[in-house]
Design a protein around this motif. Structure first.
Motif, PDB file in Angstrom:
ATOM      1  N   THR A 205       0.862  -1.184   0.000  1.00 12.76           N
ATOM      2  CA  THR A 205       0.000   0.000   0.000  1.00 12.76           C
ATOM      3  C   THR A 205       0.899   1.236   0.000  1.00 12.76           C
ATOM      4  O   THR A 205       2.139   1.137   0.099  1.00 12.76           O
ATOM      5  CB  THR A 205      -0.902   0.030   1.244  1.00 12.76           C
ATOM      6  OG1 THR A 205      -0.064   0.214   2.419  1.00 12.76           O
ATOM      7  CG2 THR A 205      -1.698  -1.262   1.389  1.00 12.76           C
ATOM      8  N   TRP A 206       0.262   2.417  -0.065  1.00 13.46           N
ATOM      9  CA  TRP A 206       1.049   3.643   0.015  1.00 13.46           C
ATOM     10  C   TRP A 206       1.676   3.810   1.402  1.00 13.46           C
ATOM     11  O   TRP A 206       2.712   4.468   1.546  1.00 13.46           O
ATOM     12  CB  TRP A 206       0.169   4.846  -0.321  1.00 13.46           C
ATOM     13  CG  TRP A 206      -0.192   4.908  -1.766  1.00 13.46           C
ATOM     14  CD1 TRP A 206      -1.371   4.559  -2.335  1.00 13.46           C
ATOM     15  CD2 TRP A 206       0.657   5.314  -2.842  1.00 13.46           C
ATOM     16  NE1 TRP A 206      -1.330   4.719  -3.699  1.00 13.46           N
ATOM     17  CE2 TRP A 206      -0.090   5.191  -4.050  1.00 13.46           C
ATOM     18  CE3 TRP A 206       1.977   5.770  -2.923  1.00 13.46           C
ATOM     19  CZ2 TRP A 206       0.441   5.498  -5.295  1.00 13.46           C
ATOM     20  CZ3 TRP A 206       2.506   6.090  -4.163  1.00 13.46           C
ATOM     21  CH2 TRP A 206       1.742   5.950  -5.331  1.00 13.46           C
ATOM     22  N   ASP A 207       1.072   3.218   2.425  1.00 14.78           N
ATOM     23  CA  ASP A 207       1.674   3.246   3.762  1.00 14.78           C
ATOM     24  C   ASP A 207       2.886   2.321   3.851  1.00 14.78           C
ATOM     25  O   ASP A 207       3.844   2.595   4.583  1.00 14.78           O
ATOM     26  CB  ASP A 207       0.643   2.804   4.804  1.00 14.78           C
ATOM     27  CG  ASP A 207      -0.479   3.813   4.967  1.00 14.78           C
ATOM     28  OD1 ASP A 207      -0.345   4.947   4.469  1.00 14.78           O
ATOM     29  OD2 ASP A 207      -1.501   3.457   5.577  1.00 14.78           O
ATOM     30  N   TYR A 343      -4.570   1.805  -1.107  1.00  7.76           N
ATOM     31  CA  TYR A 343      -4.848   2.336   0.229  1.00  7.76           C
ATOM     32  C   TYR A 343      -3.745   3.253   0.739  1.00  7.76           C
ATOM     33  O   TYR A 343      -2.557   2.995   0.585  1.00  7.76           O
ATOM     34  CB  TYR A 343      -5.031   1.185   1.224  1.00  7.76           C
ATOM     35  CG  TYR A 343      -5.367   1.679   2.618  1.00  7.76           C
ATOM     36  CD1 TYR A 343      -6.637   2.172   2.901  1.00  7.76           C
ATOM     37  CD2 TYR A 343      -4.396   1.701   3.616  1.00  7.76           C
ATOM     38  CE1 TYR A 343      -6.944   2.649   4.159  1.00  7.76           C
ATOM     39  CE2 TYR A 343      -4.691   2.184   4.879  1.00  7.76           C
ATOM     40  CZ  TYR A 343      -5.974   2.658   5.138  1.00  7.76           C
ATOM     41  OH  TYR A 343      -6.271   3.152   6.391  1.00  7.76           O
ATOM     42  N   ARG A 344      -4.198   4.353   1.380  1.00 12.11           N
ATOM     43  CA  ARG A 344      -3.306   5.254   2.117  1.00 12.11           C
ATOM     44  C   ARG A 344      -4.071   5.776   3.330  1.00 12.11           C
ATOM     45  O   ARG A 344      -5.238   6.182   3.206  1.00 12.11           O
ATOM     46  CB  ARG A 344      -2.860   6.426   1.242  1.00 12.11           C
ATOM     47  CG  ARG A 344      -1.792   7.319   1.926  1.00 12.11           C
ATOM     48  CD  ARG A 344      -1.679   8.683   1.251  1.00 12.11           C
ATOM     49  NE  ARG A 344      -1.246   8.590  -0.127  1.00 12.11           N
ATOM     50  CZ  ARG A 344       0.021   8.650  -0.540  1.00 12.11           C
ATOM     51  NH1 ARG A 344       0.983   8.788   0.360  1.00 12.11           N
ATOM     52  NH2 ARG A 344       0.310   8.585  -1.809  1.00 12.11           N
ATOM     53  N   THR A 345      -3.445   5.769   4.489  1.00 10.17           N
ATOM     54  CA  THR A 345      -4.094   6.274   5.697  1.00 10.17           C
ATOM     55  C   THR A 345      -4.542   7.721   5.491  1.00 10.17           C
ATOM     56  O   THR A 345      -3.776   8.553   5.010  1.00 10.17           O
ATOM     57  CB  THR A 345      -3.125   6.192   6.892  1.00 10.17           C
ATOM     58  OG1 THR A 345      -2.751   4.826   7.097  1.00 10.17           O
ATOM     59  CG2 THR A 345      -3.784   6.726   8.152  1.00 10.17           C
ATOM     60  N   HIS A 351      -7.143   6.469  -4.348  1.00  8.90           N
ATOM     61  CA  HIS A 351      -5.812   6.773  -4.865  1.00  8.90           C
ATOM     62  C   HIS A 351      -5.515   5.825  -6.022  1.00  8.90           C
ATOM     63  O   HIS A 351      -6.128   4.760  -6.136  1.00  8.90           O
ATOM     64  CB  HIS A 351      -4.740   6.583  -3.781  1.00  8.90           C
ATOM     65  CG  HIS A 351      -4.978   7.367  -2.530  1.00  8.90           C
ATOM     66  ND1 HIS A 351      -4.703   8.709  -2.427  1.00  8.90           N
ATOM     67  CD2 HIS A 351      -5.490   6.985  -1.333  1.00  8.90           C
ATOM     68  CE1 HIS A 351      -5.031   9.132  -1.220  1.00  8.90           C
ATOM     69  NE2 HIS A 351      -5.508   8.112  -0.525  1.00  8.90           N
ATOM     70  N   VAL A 354      -0.441   1.728  -5.736  1.00 11.71           N
ATOM     71  CA  VAL A 354       0.954   1.993  -5.370  1.00 11.71           C
ATOM     72  C   VAL A 354       1.895   1.487  -6.471  1.00 11.71           C
ATOM     73  O   VAL A 354       3.056   1.890  -6.533  1.00 11.71           O
ATOM     74  CB  VAL A 354       1.274   1.341  -4.008  1.00 11.71           C
ATOM     75  CG1 VAL A 354       1.347  -0.168  -4.124  1.00 11.71           C
ATOM     76  CG2 VAL A 354       2.551   1.913  -3.401  1.00 11.71           C
TER      77      VAL A 354
END
Length: 792
Positions: A205-207, A343-345, A351, A354
């Motif tokens: 994910t982006w996190d 997903y990003r928090t 979005h 990634v």
């Protein structure tokens, strides 16, 4: 609230633990921790209730088939008895007429003859996870004490390759690690002789972005896959690779074969070992509890899950993507990537993936590699291999053979359109040439449209063609390429037409200027974004996306009137939905009963044109000789009849394409021959076409008779009589063709191939009385024809 898309795919967790300790596992090593509180194995009451819910859902939505994967953790830890129980409960719960496609995804470590014998008994296909050779596999897929699992997995695959179990082998799943040599990984997988390979991007994910080795460049995963793609292509694509095949399909407007690409709505639900109902497992990589719905099999129906906001979001297609994704030129192929990877928090899933850069490079590079225009002089090069010809001679033809026919037809359409437009050097022709240089795939999509060739043939023959259609073709290709252009187009009966895209209502005009750029199309006060909902006066070509097949219901192109029967007018929304439902059911029937024909249909039939209803009680269908890739059908009252008509008419489409490339008979033969299914005599090509088409008819009824084995009733009696009649007709026609004395050597090869294929239908028992009745009917038909023709 209605259910947006019913589920047809189910992941049933039968065990929640695993005997390996793979460090890239999304279940145990990523954000979600729900596995800790779940029972190790699914209890009987969970299996019973899960099977009941699936059966209930299938009955409510009249599903012709459901697809269930037994999963984990490691599902083999559940043991043979529990797996048998799950299979038996699922089969018992499904309504009559609903088929079960049952599979198991395993690491293979525990696979044994005992399990394989069970899988033969219960018809359970087996997918195995393997990340390549030993070095590649042992980077991640080891036991908890660090021991290698590789030798045990290879032993499992050797077991699946044994003749007794080979039909169980569903394929290999490989999680990508860019630290591994891509060619070595690919070769190790191919050495295991899988029926297909599925390369999976590691969950991220982006996190928690994917690992990108130092010095590897900005798109290491695309680079890794493209190295394999080049190697795979050079080898002649010896095994289907799901991610590559999905890119090829989506670039041509067809459905994806994987949830990680394309815009097909999600139709999968997960049932955990405690009976909780969840969204796709991959969401476990996003955050703790991400797949949860709050529902379970004891208190909630699957319709309740389908209405969950998370499910609805994943079924909303283009509208459900981020703004950046919606503006991307490859969005219809990429589809935003796997949902979990967005997903990003703080921003959720709104979005791009990634892996956005990797996906863009992968798709555009494959597009550029495969989209070069084909330039083949007429009849100078034969595009079919001997293997392709052997398949087609038997009346069949898989994706490779039909794809080769489609490539030859595209080359022919290019020559025909060139013959119509090149001499005039009009603005439309100049735009076509420019589009071919900048975006050949966009032009190919328009030139491959079945009714492009039909128009070109009419134009060259002086039979109703006009150069206004050249303008429309050029504008459609430029619109697909999203390039700037401006053209004056004809307005026919108040409609401005763009082949393959749709039409715009413009009452009171005969000509209109259409402009286009990267953002859309502009005509006076109208702005049209043809690939998304917009101006209510715009009527797009609507497509039905099915598992493994996307087909356009073409009801707007003025050139579609190429069949022998009148076409239907634009379908109302309710009529379109009826068609979509009927096609879904027919496609499931074809996949179940005629899989050897379904593969070719998926590869070559991209357009169904609705026809006006025929005389009462008569089913109407047709295939136009100059419209490869299309059939015309008046929607029948039942899906089984639609399945039969699709298979029958696509036989004509295939053979017509073969006849464009090869001589199967002496063109100087002017004799007329008896065709058992018609009252009038037919020329040799007509008899050959009819015989080829009726191979599929006989196979269809053979499948129906097998389904009614041991069953009495009117439907069973009708199926047996139909089989006995059509196989007798087809056998007689094969004999007539063989005795004509006018077939070429290749034509004789086709006749012998058809005879070989018909043998399986002839071997199906129908009973002495039915056989006798069919023979009497056939003899009476021949006698009537002889009397009418004045022949002895």
């Amino acid at each position: 609230m209605s259910v947006p898309v019913p589920f047809s795919q189910f992941v049933l967790k039968v065990h929640s633990r695993c005997d390996l300790a793979c460090d890239h596992c999304y279940v145990y090593e990523h954000a979600d921790t729900s596995w800790r509180g779940r029972p190790r194995a699914a209890a009987d009451e969970v299996l019973e209730r899960a099977a009941g819910r699936i059966g209930e859902h299938a009955a409510t939505h009249r599903l012709p088939a459901v697809h269930v994967v037994l999963h984990g953790g490691e599902p083999l830890l559940a043991g043979p008895a529990r797996l048998r129980r799950a299979a038996e409960l699922l089969r018992a719960a499904l309504p009559q007429g609903c088929a079960l496609d049952l599979r198991i995804h395993t690491n293979g470590v525990l696979l044994s003859r005992r399990f394989c014998d069970l899988f033969v008994e219960q018809d359970i296909k087996v997918g195995i996870s393997l990340d390549g050779d030993r070095a590649a596999n042992d980077r991640h897929r080891t036991f908890s004490d660090g021991r290698s699992s590789h030798a045990k997995v290879l032993a499992a695959l050797a077991l699946l390759r044994e003749p007794k179990y080979r039909h169980l082998y569903a394929g290999l799943l490989c999680t990508i690690d860019v630290a591994n040599d891509p060619v070595a990984v690919y070769e190790a997988l191919v050495a295991e002789q899988p029926p297909r390979i599925d390369f999976l991007l590691p969950h991220a994910t982006w996190d928690h972005p994917p690992v990108r080795p130092e010095g590897a460049g900005p798109t290491p995963h695309a680079d890794w896959l493209l190295t394999i793609h080049r190697h795979w292509t050079a080898q002649g694509r010896p095994v289907p690779v799901r991610i590559f095949d999905s890119v090829h399909r989506t670039l041509r407007g067809r459905s994806s074969l994987t949830e990680s690409l394309g815009l097909d709505p999600a139709d999968l639900v997960v049932i955990e070992t405690d009976g909780t109902l969840e969204q796709a497992d991959s969401l476990k990589t996003a955050y703790d509890g991400a797949p949860a719905t709050g529902f379970d099999v004891f208190a909630h129906s699957l319709d309740d899950v389908a209405r969950h906001p998370g499910m609805v979001e994943r079924q909303s297609g283009l509208a459900g993507l981020s703004e950046q994704c919606r503006g991307c030129p490859v969005v219809r192929s990429c589809g935003g990537g796997l949902y979990a990877h967005r997903y990003r928090t703080g921003g959720g899933f709104d979005h791009p993936s990634v892996y956005c850069g990797d996906l863009l490079k992968l798709i555009t590079t494959i597009r550029d590699r495969v989209s070069a225009p084909v330039a083949v002089p007429a009849r100078a090069r034969q595009p079919l291999t001997d293997e392709h010809l052997a398949e087609l001679a038997r009346g069949l033809g898989g994706a490779g053979a039909v794809g080769a026919l489609a490539g030859a037809q595209l080359a022919l359409s290019r020559r025909l359109v060139t013959a119509v437009g090149a001499s005039g050097n009009s603005p439309a022709w100049q735009l076509l040439v420019e589009t071919d240089t900048r975006a050949p795939a966009a032009l190919d999509a328009v030139l491959a449209h079945p009714y492009t060739r039909a128009w070109a043939v009419r134009s060259l023959g002086g039979d109703g063609g006009d150069l206004g259609t050249l303008d429309e073709l050029a504008a459609a290709a430029a619109a697909r390429a999203r390039t700037e252009f401006e053209l004056m187009l004809p307005v026919r009966s108040g409609r401005l037409h763009l082949p393959t895209l749709g039409r715009l209502r413009l009452d009171g005009r005969t000509r209109a200027v259409l402009r286009g750029d990267a953002d859309g199309l502009y005509c006076g006060e109208h702005t049209v974004r043809w690939d998304r909902p917009g101006d209510h006066l715009w009527q797009p070509v609507r497509r039905v996306a099915l598992t493994g097949w996307t087909v356009a219901l073409e009801d707007v192109d003025p050139q579609r009137d190429s069949h022998q029967w009148p076409v239907a007018e634009r379908l109302a929304d309710a009529e379109f939905l009826d068609w979509a439902g009927a096609l879904r059911e027919a496609w499931e029937l074809l996949g179940r009963d005629l899989p050897e024909y379904a593969e070719g249909i998926a590869a070559g039939l991209g357009t169904v044109t609705p026809l006006a209803p025929g005389p009462a009680g008569r089913d109407i269908s047709a295939a136009a000789r100059q419209a490869f890739g299309a059939v015309g059908i008046a929607r029948p009252t039942t899906s089984p009849v639609l399945a039969l008509l699709l298979a029958h008419e696509f036989q004509h489409v295939k053979l017509g394409a073969v006849l464009d490339l090869y001589d199967l008979y002496d063109k100087d033969d002017q004799q007329l021959y008896y065709a058992p299914w018609r009252p009038d005599p037919r020329p040799l090509e007509g008899l050959l076409q009819g015989t080829y088409a009726h191979l599929a008819v006989a196979a269809y009824w053979a499948g129906r008779v097998r389904a009614f084995d041991g069953i009495r009733g009117d439907a069973a009696t009708t199926a047996r009589l139909q089989l006995a009649t059509w196989r007798a007709h087809t056998a007689d026609a094969i004999g007539t063709l063989a005795d004509s004395g006018s077939l070429t050597a290749l034509g004789l090869r086709f006749v012998e191939g058809m005879r070989e294929t018909l043998a399986s239908s002839l071997a199906v028992p129908v009973g002495a009385a039915t056989e006798r009745a069919a023979k009497e009917a056939v003899a009476a038909g021949l006698a009537a024809w002889r009397d009418a023709a004045g022949r002895p």
